[in-house]
Design an enzyme around this catalytic site. Sequence first.
Site, PDB file in Angstrom:
ATOM      1  N   GLU A  74     -22.774 -43.914  -4.399  1.00 20.12           N
ATOM      2  CA  GLU A  74     -22.034 -45.107  -4.655  1.00 20.12           C
ATOM      3  C   GLU A  74     -23.004 -46.313  -5.057  1.00 20.12           C
ATOM      4  O   GLU A  74     -22.800 -47.341  -5.743  1.00 20.12           O
ATOM      5  CB  GLU A  74     -21.197 -45.620  -3.359  1.00 20.12           C
ATOM      6  CG  GLU A  74     -19.993 -45.080  -3.233  1.00 20.12           C
ATOM      7  CD  GLU A  74     -19.806 -43.706  -2.518  1.00 20.12           C
ATOM      8  OE1 GLU A  74     -20.952 -43.006  -2.340  1.00 20.12           O
ATOM      9  OE2 GLU A  74     -18.610 -43.152  -2.229  1.00 20.12           O
ATOM     10  N   GLU A 116     -17.017 -38.234   1.598  1.00 16.51           N
ATOM     11  CA  GLU A 116     -16.265 -38.808   2.802  1.00 16.51           C
ATOM     12  C   GLU A 116     -15.080 -38.321   3.410  1.00 16.51           C
ATOM     13  O   GLU A 116     -15.032 -38.108   4.598  1.00 16.51           O
ATOM     14  CB  GLU A 116     -16.091 -40.156   2.415  1.00 16.51           C
ATOM     15  CG  GLU A 116     -17.147 -41.224   2.166  1.00 16.51           C
ATOM     16  CD  GLU A 116     -16.744 -42.531   1.660  1.00 16.51           C
ATOM     17  OE1 GLU A 116     -15.953 -42.634   0.723  1.00 16.51           O
ATOM     18  OE2 GLU A 116     -17.135 -43.439   2.359  1.00 16.51           O
TER      19      GLU A 116
END
Length: 727
Positions: free
Chosen positions: A142, A120
């Site tokens: 995730e 990210e």
Amino acid sequence: MSEPTTIRWEQDADGVVTLVLDDPAQSANTMNAAFTESLDAVVDRLEAGIDDIRGVVVTSAKKTFFAGGDLRDLIRATPEDAEQVFAGTLRIKRLLRRLETLGKPVVAAINGAALGGGYEIALACHHRIALDTPGTKIGLPEVTLGLLPGGGGVVRTVRLLGIADALLKVLLQGTQYSAPRALAAGLIHEVAADRDAMLAAARAFIDANPESRQPWDVPGYKIPGGTPKTPAFAANLPAFPANLSKQLAGAPYPAPRNILAAAVEGSQVDFENASVIEARYFTELACGPISKNMIQAFFFDMQAVNSGAGRPAGVPARQVTRVAVLGAGMMGAGIAYSCARAGIDVVLKDVTLEAAERGKAYSARLLDKALAKGRTTAEKREALLARITPTAEPADLAGCDAVIEAVFEDAALKHKVFQEIEDIVAPDALLCSNTSTLPISELAEGVGRAADFIGLHFFSPVDRMPLVEIIKGERTGEEALARAFDLVRQIRKTPIVVNDSRGFFTSRVISNFINEGVAMIAEGVPAASVEQAAAQAGYPAKVLSLLDELTLTLFVRISRETRAAVEAAGGDWSAHPAEAVIDRMVEEFGRTGRSGGAGFYDYADGRRTGLWPGLAEHFGKKDVEIPFADLKERMLFSESLDSVRLLEEGVLTSVADANVGSVLGIGFPAWTGGVLQYVNGYPGGVAGFTARARELAAAYGERFNPPALLVAMAERGETFTDRRAAG
Ligand code: NAI
């Protein structure tokens, strides 16, 4: 005089700032409070000094680039923390947003794994260059922890790749890419061979792009492939349901649903609003129960298992260089492949050379597929195949320092093949059997060196199943246990360690699931409801179709053998209600499972064509009124309760092994975090689970009575934690 910080600032005379991620308190960088503070300070400083800055390079001084969210914090988040989690998530997002809108080029120099929060950060950079090393893994995993990427991962991948590719390539499966595959998938822009080349490429980008902007900040930008509002999107729509059905099928996995919602809703608003939407869906997952179960099992328990909590500490590590695999059938062929892939020389023996060659051909087929998908190269394929020597001659096993036996499931045959080779292999060779049911201590009786003899239970298909169950017999020595553990790690699989018992841990526990499903048939429940209950409980395989795969005859044999063993030991055998059904299926109807062409399902050319209509006729009842929720819980409880008994009996010695083994080996639903985490996470905790077990016992049979250990834990308010790791 400045505070110790997790981000080091290095500015050269050229005006290029290198931000070095280097948390002094940890071996890997994580998105903890200290990182957020440092990022805040760094972004302030960049903005304040922007006139003297030409560009920014973000890299790390650790082995990994950045590890992601701090799971020790996340596992503690409860619904009461929601506001704080939401605010913290937004804060990170806003800092990363300021970084990408500096007006100067920002380059991620990804020097190792950049997963989750790490990727990210890289996504907030204008240009991403990754080092091509085996350690470089790129992606947003995730979802595998019941979360979604809350640091802008959904918003930016949707804008980078389009909704369909973002979901399917990155978000919903949590795929981890090597540097070259990340490049091909469009996740990064460049691959570099070494650190110098990577930094030089970063400079070159800065020189060539003095005023970088993200694609989504360029006026007129449109999300690739369109959004649900646009006609272009409709063209992609038919691809969705088929691809998503597996993730979204009824089972209690909220993460894929939230990811889908965040992607689709976020695509229809601007970047800022999309970020808020993402933060809300993240917060709901992070503060909910299922991410906790999954973080416990797939991060903390997994770490405990792989770090060697179950390995005797005093024994020096040793690598296997040449392994003998006895039996080149389905399992032996897969074991040979897995060993060769790890660089071990394999001598693959069967009764005839042709059979052994067929076993080797299996590796060639797997490699051909990998080659077609670009996952290996022709050179690697040749090298791997060259490591496997098929043979029918015992003499060829000379010099092997480990033996893995995978011949038919027959104790006398297994004794015979070990006797045949014991004096040929290295005098201290590790001797392993891949039996799936035979007690290891009994098999050891027929082998000369019982201290070197151990169970190494692989799962099918071996090349894809990550678990190996190590079974310690009564006479197995500590050295053999340590070496078996090291061998499993050497072939890059996850080892759990259990003590010997009929069916060990995995085979015994999974038989509860199957028997429970079949007991429902005995009660007259429609077979389709039984299958649906398994799917909605989150099992990857439905119960009756699994039994058909494993064959009903195997279950008939196992229950006969178990009955004989129990009675020989002077015990009482109380038949499970499933036994009568399985016996009738085999004896009265001749339906033995898929390999026999008929089982609970009908088959044509080996493919299921539907549930056998005879089930309703012979077993169905009109007036059954069992709540659907009970069907699901009975399956889950049957496995968890027996796992508690296995802890009591000392077959299981580690909570982490039980959790990891049940999910990776026998398909216990991942959302639970494993057989014992399911008990911990049940509403009301261990006490709530125990009370519910009593209700199930009253309604469906004594097999649901809670074991004494559970009752005692409930009274003391305890939960299952990893006792072995705790000493
Ligand atoms: P399989 O029937 O596919 O293969 C057995 C192989 O052993 C055959 O190729 C046979 O020719 C060979 N063999 C027989 N006698 C031999 C001898 N004297 N020397 C060398 N090779 C000999 O069986 P599969 O499924 O591979 O199972 C092997 C073992 O693994 C069994 O003990 C089974 O219980 C166990 N196992 C099986 C699992 C499964 O899913 N099939 C899972 C875990 C363990």
